[in-house]
Design a protein around this motif. Structure first.
Motif, PDB file in Angstrom:
ATOM      1  N   MET A 342      34.850  32.786  49.785  1.00  0.00           N
ATOM      2  CA  MET A 342      35.083  33.971  50.450  1.00  0.00           C
ATOM      3  C   MET A 342      34.287  35.150  49.533  1.00  0.00           C
ATOM      4  SD  MET A 342      38.969  33.781  52.083  1.00  0.00           S
ATOM      5  CE  MET A 342      38.613  35.465  52.786  1.00  0.00           C
ATOM      6  N   ILE A 343      34.627  34.831  48.260  1.00  0.00           N
ATOM      7  CA  ILE A 343      33.919  35.918  47.470  1.00  0.00           C
ATOM      8  C   ILE A 343      32.589  35.933  47.833  1.00  0.00           C
ATOM      9  CG2 ILE A 343      33.395  36.436  44.907  1.00  0.00           C
ATOM     10  CD1 ILE A 343      36.169  34.727  44.196  1.00  0.00           C
ATOM     11  N   GLY A 344      31.991  34.878  47.402  1.00  0.00           N
ATOM     12  CA  GLY A 344      30.256  35.115  47.667  1.00  0.00           C
ATOM     13  C   GLY A 344      29.738  35.376  49.018  1.00  0.00           C
ATOM     14  N   ASP A 345      30.586  35.124  50.162  1.00  0.00           N
ATOM     15  CA  ASP A 345      30.081  34.957  51.736  1.00  0.00           C
ATOM     16  C   ASP A 345      30.310  36.692  51.813  1.00  0.00           C
ATOM     17  OD1 ASP A 345      29.364  32.746  52.051  1.00  0.00           O
ATOM     18  OD2 ASP A 345      31.353  31.733  52.836  1.00  0.00           O
ATOM     19  N   LEU A 346      31.777  37.163  51.523  1.00  0.00           N
ATOM     20  CA  LEU A 346      31.790  38.451  51.792  1.00  0.00           C
ATOM     21  C   LEU A 346      30.831  39.396  50.874  1.00  0.00           C
ATOM     22  CD1 LEU A 346      35.829  38.671  52.072  1.00  0.00           C
ATOM     23  CD2 LEU A 346      34.133  38.761  53.851  1.00  0.00           C
ATOM     24  N   TRP A 347      30.561  39.103  49.868  1.00  0.00           N
ATOM     25  CA  TRP A 347      29.752  39.894  48.883  1.00  0.00           C
ATOM     26  C   TRP A 347      27.968  39.965  49.360  1.00  0.00           C
ATOM     27  CZ3 TRP A 347      30.476  40.475  42.997  1.00  0.00           C
ATOM     28  CH2 TRP A 347      29.691  41.613  42.535  1.00  0.00           C
ATOM     29  N   VAL A 348      27.818  38.759  49.659  1.00  0.00           N
ATOM     30  CA  VAL A 348      26.454  38.538  49.985  1.00  0.00           C
ATOM     31  C   VAL A 348      26.037  39.214  51.239  1.00  0.00           C
ATOM     32  CG1 VAL A 348      24.721  36.975  50.914  1.00  0.00           C
ATOM     33  CG2 VAL A 348      25.833  36.391  48.859  1.00  0.00           C
ATOM     34  N   ARG A 349      27.220  38.976  52.380  1.00  0.00           N
ATOM     35  CA  ARG A 349      26.906  39.445  53.614  1.00  0.00           C
ATOM     36  C   ARG A 349      27.273  41.030  54.079  1.00  0.00           C
ATOM     37  NH1 ARG A 349      29.583  34.576  57.201  1.00  0.00           N
ATOM     38  NH2 ARG A 349      28.874  32.789  55.967  1.00  0.00           N
ATOM     39  N   PHE A 350      28.369  41.343  53.307  1.00  0.00           N
ATOM     40  CA  PHE A 350      28.724  42.722  53.605  1.00  0.00           C
ATOM     41  C   PHE A 350      28.510  43.747  52.149  1.00  0.00           C
ATOM     42  CE2 PHE A 350      30.970  39.845  56.379  1.00  0.00           C
ATOM     43  CZ  PHE A 350      30.718  40.554  57.479  1.00  0.00           C
ATOM     44  N   GLY A 351      28.045  43.312  51.135  1.00  0.00           N
ATOM     45  CA  GLY A 351      27.581  44.044  50.008  1.00  0.00           C
ATOM     46  C   GLY A 351      28.973  44.647  49.466  1.00  0.00           C
ATOM     47  N   LEU A 352      28.886  45.630  48.714  1.00  0.00           N
ATOM     48  CA  LEU A 352      29.972  46.079  47.614  1.00  0.00           C
ATOM     49  C   LEU A 352      31.317  46.486  48.550  1.00  0.00           C
ATOM     50  CD1 LEU A 352      27.702  48.597  45.366  1.00  0.00           C
ATOM     51  CD2 LEU A 352      28.447  46.308  45.110  1.00  0.00           C
ATOM     52  N   PHE A 353      31.325  46.711  49.631  1.00  0.00           N
ATOM     53  CA  PHE A 353      32.359  46.935  50.466  1.00  0.00           C
ATOM     54  C   PHE A 353      32.949  45.484  50.676  1.00  0.00           C
ATOM     55  CE2 PHE A 353      31.043  51.215  51.515  1.00  0.00           C
ATOM     56  CZ  PHE A 353      32.133  51.896  50.988  1.00  0.00           C
ATOM     57  N   GLY A 354      32.156  44.393  50.730  1.00  0.00           N
ATOM     58  CA  GLY A 354      32.848  42.993  50.957  1.00  0.00           C
ATOM     59  C   GLY A 354      33.263  42.627  49.531  1.00  0.00           C
ATOM     60  N   ALA A 355      32.746  42.939  48.636  1.00  0.00           N
ATOM     61  CA  ALA A 355      33.386  42.753  47.251  1.00  0.00           C
ATOM     62  C   ALA A 355      34.754  43.467  46.908  1.00  0.00           C
ATOM     63  CB  ALA A 355      32.159  43.155  46.120  1.00  0.00           C
ATOM     64  N   ALA A 356      34.766  44.742  47.449  1.00  0.00           N
ATOM     65  CA  ALA A 356      35.846  45.260  47.225  1.00  0.00           C
ATOM     66  C   ALA A 356      36.959  44.842  48.159  1.00  0.00           C
ATOM     67  CB  ALA A 356      35.709  46.814  47.644  1.00  0.00           C
ATOM     68  N   LEU A 357      36.733  44.283  49.303  1.00  0.00           N
ATOM     69  CA  LEU A 357      37.642  43.619  50.185  1.00  0.00           C
ATOM     70  C   LEU A 357      38.416  42.292  49.585  1.00  0.00           C
ATOM     71  CD1 LEU A 357      39.050  43.873  53.044  1.00  0.00           C
ATOM     72  CD2 LEU A 357      37.241  42.321  53.925  1.00  0.00           C
ATOM     73  N   VAL A 358      37.442  41.586  48.542  1.00  0.00           N
ATOM     74  CA  VAL A 358      37.755  40.298  48.129  1.00  0.00           C
ATOM     75  C   VAL A 358      38.812  40.829  46.918  1.00  0.00           C
ATOM     76  CG1 VAL A 358      37.020  38.950  46.349  1.00  0.00           C
ATOM     77  CG2 VAL A 358      35.674  39.042  48.559  1.00  0.00           C
ATOM     78  N   VAL A 359      38.580  42.076  46.101  1.00  0.00           N
ATOM     79  CA  VAL A 359      39.604  42.371  44.893  1.00  0.00           C
ATOM     80  C   VAL A 359      40.922  42.707  45.748  1.00  0.00           C
ATOM     81  CG1 VAL A 359      39.957  44.412  43.225  1.00  0.00           C
ATOM     82  CG2 VAL A 359      37.508  43.394  43.627  1.00  0.00           C
ATOM     83  N   LEU A 360      40.665  43.468  46.792  1.00  0.00           N
ATOM     84  CA  LEU A 360      42.157  43.901  47.536  1.00  0.00           C
ATOM     85  C   LEU A 360      42.725  42.484  48.002  1.00  0.00           C
ATOM     86  CD1 LEU A 360      44.184  45.968  48.611  1.00  0.00           C
ATOM     87  CD2 LEU A 360      42.631  45.848  50.581  1.00  0.00           C
ATOM     88  N   LEU A 361      42.220  41.577  48.366  1.00  0.00           N
ATOM     89  CA  LEU A 361      42.637  40.176  48.783  1.00  0.00           C
ATOM     90  C   LEU A 361      43.347  39.874  47.772  1.00  0.00           C
ATOM     91  CD1 LEU A 361      40.175  39.009  51.468  1.00  0.00           C
ATOM     92  CD2 LEU A 361      42.474  39.999  51.885  1.00  0.00           C
ATOM     93  N   PHE A 362      42.649  39.535  46.664  1.00  0.00           N
ATOM     94  CA  PHE A 362      43.213  39.009  45.341  1.00  0.00           C
ATOM     95  C   PHE A 362      44.653  39.811  44.857  1.00  0.00           C
ATOM     96  CE2 PHE A 362      39.091  36.900  44.004  1.00  0.00           C
ATOM     97  CZ  PHE A 362      39.790  35.658  43.741  1.00  0.00           C
ATOM     98  N   VAL A 363      44.361  40.964  44.742  1.00  0.00           N
ATOM     99  CA  VAL A 363      45.539  42.026  44.585  1.00  0.00           C
ATOM    100  C   VAL A 363      46.757  41.755  45.381  1.00  0.00           C
ATOM    101  CG1 VAL A 363      46.614  44.313  44.299  1.00  0.00           C
ATOM    102  CG2 VAL A 363      44.010  43.865  43.513  1.00  0.00           C
ATOM    103  N   LEU A 364      46.576  41.712  46.865  1.00  0.00           N
ATOM    104  CA  LEU A 364      47.572  41.392  47.581  1.00  0.00           C
ATOM    105  C   LEU A 364      48.207  39.982  47.566  1.00  0.00           C
ATOM    106  CD1 LEU A 364      46.025  42.739  50.914  1.00  0.00           C
ATOM    107  CD2 LEU A 364      47.763  43.830  49.346  1.00  0.00           C
TER     108      LEU A 364
END
Length: 441
Positions: A342-364
């Protein structure tokens, strides 16, 4: 007078993940029917054209009722904003990529609907949670997953248990144990499914169930009066437990106790890079190369170029993996970018906002897990979903992780306010009737 620590097992208390704030208005029978139907349809994942699903449509139709509910859960609005921003950035990156590489509107629509469905589906589950309670949301979701078993491809796969039956049955049975507040049932389900999984080459799945059982058992330890649980200390203990389970599981597998086929596959992955995780997920090395080449991302509708494929192969070769076997071309880059996390897929497909979403998912995830364990109030289902969430973020494709991600967020988002409740203890792992309404809602 000497005060002795209590030796009685403490039943799960009503956690922030389980107790919503008071309803905005009285719930009608139509509310309750919709709150039961939405999880079922979301879990069944019935396909429509362009990557849309029936459950997504239902969740979008319910926007007027679930949108106000987001304000009642911590970071829920931030999650929705980041999700929508990721969709927009994926489209923008695709437009910029159009000048130098091929793009696909079908791929763009499919990826966009996937994230939109996650946001809308999570919102619908949060609203349903305020109507029928988190455990019942999980039960209806599990029923939907089980109902979808004949509609999927898992029954025709080589390993029916691993790819067709294990996840739906685990969700449903652990959800029922949560609804009935039965620790005994939780241990029985974990034990049965863990053993069956271990005998059917589900190494990671069985290890996650072992961790779940250990954490549920840890919550039943004797309490010390005046000593409060620490979330940080709990998370450190979780890390130690994860390392221990990994070490023991690897030793058991290499010792041949789970069968010769599992032993050979595990040894081959270790021989590839010297490490089971790296050898089993060489796509991580490809992700590093892709992100290093274009940190802003590639776009949700971009088609990989030959240069992208060669860069990925270079990274995979660096860890000892032999990438010239057709897997990279067919699976990873045959229809867009798929780097198996999910980290790679969201970052590659959706850029920095995808990476930010990953960070939030980790925090949650860490917040839900740490808070529940520190309070000794986490159900086996929430623990298992959190562990599974961490695994999926690091090692599973985003497409196949959507259902469990949606369910986890739907039951694990922490309400903004929660009434404090006195701790109660029972025998047999069941919550007293006077507290069951609070816990289940």
């Amino acid at each position: 007078m000497t005060v002795r620590p209590s030796t009685r097992a403490v039943a799960p208390r009503a956690t922030a993940a389980e107790v919503p704030s008071p309803p905005l208005r009285p719930h009608t029978w139509m509310d309750r029917a919709a709150a039961a139907t939405a999880p079922v349809l979301l879990a069944m994942s019935l396909d429509l054209p362009q990557g849309l699903k029936v459950g997504y449509v239902i969740a979008l139709l319910l926007v007027p009722v679930w949108l106000p509910v987001l304000a009642r859960f911590r970071e829920a609005r931030l999650f929705a904003v980041l999700g929508l921003a990721a969709i927009a950035m994926g489209a923008v990156l695709t437009a910029f990529s159009n000048a130098g590489q091929s793009t696909s509107q079908t791929l763009l629509a499919g990826n966009s609907f996937m994230v939109l469905g996650l946001v809308a589906g999570t919102g619908a589950l949060l609203w349903a949670r305020t109507v029928i309670g988190a455990p019942m949301v999980a039960v209806w979701f599990g029923l939907g997953m089980v109902a979808a078993i004949p509609l999927g491809s898992g029954l025709s796969s080589v390993n029916v248990w691993r790819f067709g039956l294990s996840l739906p049955l685990t969700v449903l049975l652990l959800a029922l144990a949560w609804r009935w507040s039965s620790r005994v049932m939780e241990f029985a389900v974990i034990g049965a499914i863990g053993v069956i999984g271990a005998l059917n080459d589900a190494r990671s799945g069985s290890a996650m169930l072992v961790m779940t059982a250990a954490l549920v058992l840890w919550q039943l330890r004797p309490t010390t009066p005046g000593r409060r649980g620490s979330t940080v200390r709990t998370l450190l203990g979780l890390a130690v437990l994860g390392a221990a389970v990994y070490t023991v599981a690897q030793a058991v597998i290499l010792g041949g106790l789970l069968g010769e086929r599992t032993q050979e596959r595990t040894q081959a992955q270790i021989d590839t890079s010297g490490n089971l995780i790296v050898g089993g997920r060489p796509e991580a090395a490809a992700t590093v190369e892709l992100v290093a080449n274009r940190p802003l991302g590639y776009g949700s509708g971009a088609i990989p170029t030959l240069s992208d494929i060669l860069s990925a192969k270079t990274g995979m070769s660096f860890i000892g993996y032999q990438p010239n076997n057709g897997y990279v071309e067919r699976y990873m880059f045959g229809n867009g970018y798929e780097v198996h996390s999910m980290i790679g897929d969201l970052w590659v497909r959706f850029g920095l906002f995808g990476a930010a979403l990953v960070v939030l998912l980790f925090v949650l995830t860490f917040r839900a897990l740490g808070d529940g364990l520190a309070r000794r109030a986490a159900s086996a289902l929430v623990i298992w979903l959190a562990i599974r969430m961490l695994w999926n973020l690091c090692f599973s494709p985003v497409d196949s992780s959507m259902l469990l991600t949606m369910l986890f967020l739907g039951v694990a988002f922490v309400p903004v306010t929660m009434r404090s409740r006195p701790e109660a203890s029972t025998a047999g792992g069941r919550i007293p009737p006077t507290r069951q309404t609070a816990v289940h809602r």
